[in-house]
Design an enzyme around this catalytic site. Structure first.
Site, short mmCIF file in Angstrom:
data_model
loop_
_atom_site.label_atom_id
_atom_site.label_comp_id
_atom_site.label_asym_id
_atom_site.label_seq_id
_atom_site.Cartn_x
_atom_site.Cartn_y
_atom_site.Cartn_z
NE ARG A 16 -1.82 3.03 2.86
CZ ARG A 16 -1.46 3.71 2.66
NH1 ARG A 16 -1.41 4.89 2.54
NH2 ARG A 16 -0.69 3.76 4.80
CG ASP A 17 2.75 4.48 3.03
OD1 ASP A 17 3.32 4.96 1.70
OD2 ASP A 17 3.14 5.48 4.26
CG HIS A 208 3.14 4.53 9.06
ND1 HIS A 208 2.59 3.48 7.89
CD2 HIS A 208 3.21 6.01 7.86
CE1 HIS A 208 2.42 4.11 7.04
NE2 HIS A 208 3.48 4.78 6.34
CG HIS A 210 6.76 8.58 5.38
ND1 HIS A 210 6.70 7.74 4.46
CD2 HIS A 210 5.87 7.60 6.69
CE1 HIS A 210 5.53 7.65 4.31
NE2 HIS A 210 4.62 7.02 5.61
CB CYS A 241 1.61 10.56 1.17
SG CYS A 241 -0.12 11.62 1.55
CG ASN A 250 6.62 4.21 4.84
OD1 ASN A 250 5.69 4.18 5.25
ND2 ASN A 250 6.71 3.80 3.10
#
Length: 314
Positions: A16-17, A208, A210, A241, A250
């Protein structure tokens, strides 16, 4: 180290990310190979994608198909992201069992990411939650820009707490706080995690992170000191993002596992097997990856800590 957990749960967010900001769209078959490679390495929690408009984030257009084709065991969680009622309906239709509701702590990022201010985005999650809970979906939540926003600057912990209270009322099982642009430092982590825990002591908190400015490992260390047991990371340290200027990759799953094992903290994940999956990823993307392990070696440095990491390969 006082407060340090003996074991942590790592959710790999590569699918996903990690992939949502890539210029190429990875075919579903290749995503499946990556997913099963991660599972084979011992990852028990994956983010498979998000139910968003395909024209806005084309890399996520096959999220439903991916959910249908990945068949993890009962001990594996396969998460997808939902922002609104339409996304909730798509998630239920796809058979999602684990969903993360997503909101921004700041109005600036909420307007860029969801098209509405923060409070409005929380309001429109209410019907989505009804749909998901009626289908027995397990709910978690992520608060984006929980520490720093690219539009509004530093985020007041009180703002995060207010959003967390509303999300807790939806019946979420875990709350994840996101350093969306990687601009937070240990002091941000300490003050916001502490504020949320004081307000909602029964709600488990995860992070979460980065690594835009290289601070993610320091933030992990501070969180471990606070007893945080849940972390998101993306294999190879890729990601970002599309709606947060300056957001870089990330925290790398490979780097996080390596750090934890050297601290004597179990993850259940084999760094060596991650190396093989990471090489597949590098070939698929056609560019270098951002994690430290990807940059320095094809194999992790062996541990010499005896029983300190018993049961944790790598």
């Amino acid at each position: 180290m006082p407060g340090t957990p003996d074991q942590v749960l790592i959710t790999d967010v590569l699918l996903r990310d990690g992939l949502q900001n890539e210029p190429v769209v990875i075919p579903t078959a290749d995503k499946l190979r990556l997913a099963y490679g991660l599972l084979d390495a011992g990852v028990t929690s994956l983010e498979a994608g998000s139910f968003v408009r395909p024209e806005k984030v084309p890399q996520m257009a096959d999220t439903g198909l991916l959910l249908a084709r990945v068949r993890p065991g009962e001990s594996v969680s396969l998460h997808t992201l939902v922002f609104n009622e339409q996304g909730a309906r798509r998630a239920v239709e796809a058979g999602a069992r684990d969903v993360r509701l997503t909101v921004s702590a700041s109005d600036g990022h909420s307007l860029a990411n969801a098209g509405v201010p923060r409070d409005a985005s929380l309001d429109r999650l209410a019907p989505a939650v009804e749909i998901l809970r009626a289908s027995g979906v397990r709910l978690e939540a992520t608060i984006a820009t929980a520490f720093v926003c690219p539009y509004d600057g530093e985020t007041d912990p009180a703002t995060v707490v207010a959003a967390a209270r509303r999300l807790a009322a939806f019946g979420i099982r875990v709350l994840h706080l996101a350093d969306t642009i990687g601009a937070a430092g240990p002091l941000h982590i300490r003050r916001t995690v502490t504020a949320v825990r004081e307000a909602l002591p029964e709600l488990p908190v995860g992070l979460h992170l980065h690594n835009t400015y290289g601070m993610a490992p320091a933030n992990v260390w501070e969180a471990l000191r606070l007893g945080v047991r849940r972390f998101d990371a993306a294999l190879g340290g890729i990601g970002g993002c599309p709606f947060a200027p300056g957001a870089a990759g990330n925290l790398g799953t490979d780097d996080l596992v390596h750090l934890c094992h050297h601290a004597g903290i179990a993850t259940g994940i084999d760094v060596g097997r991650l190396t093989a999956v990471r090489e597949q990823l590098r070939i698929l993307l056609g560019h270098r990856l951002d994690s430290a392990l990807a940059a320095v070696s094809s194999a992790p440095v062996p541990l010499c800590l005896g029983a300190a990491t018993a049961g944790t390969a790598g």
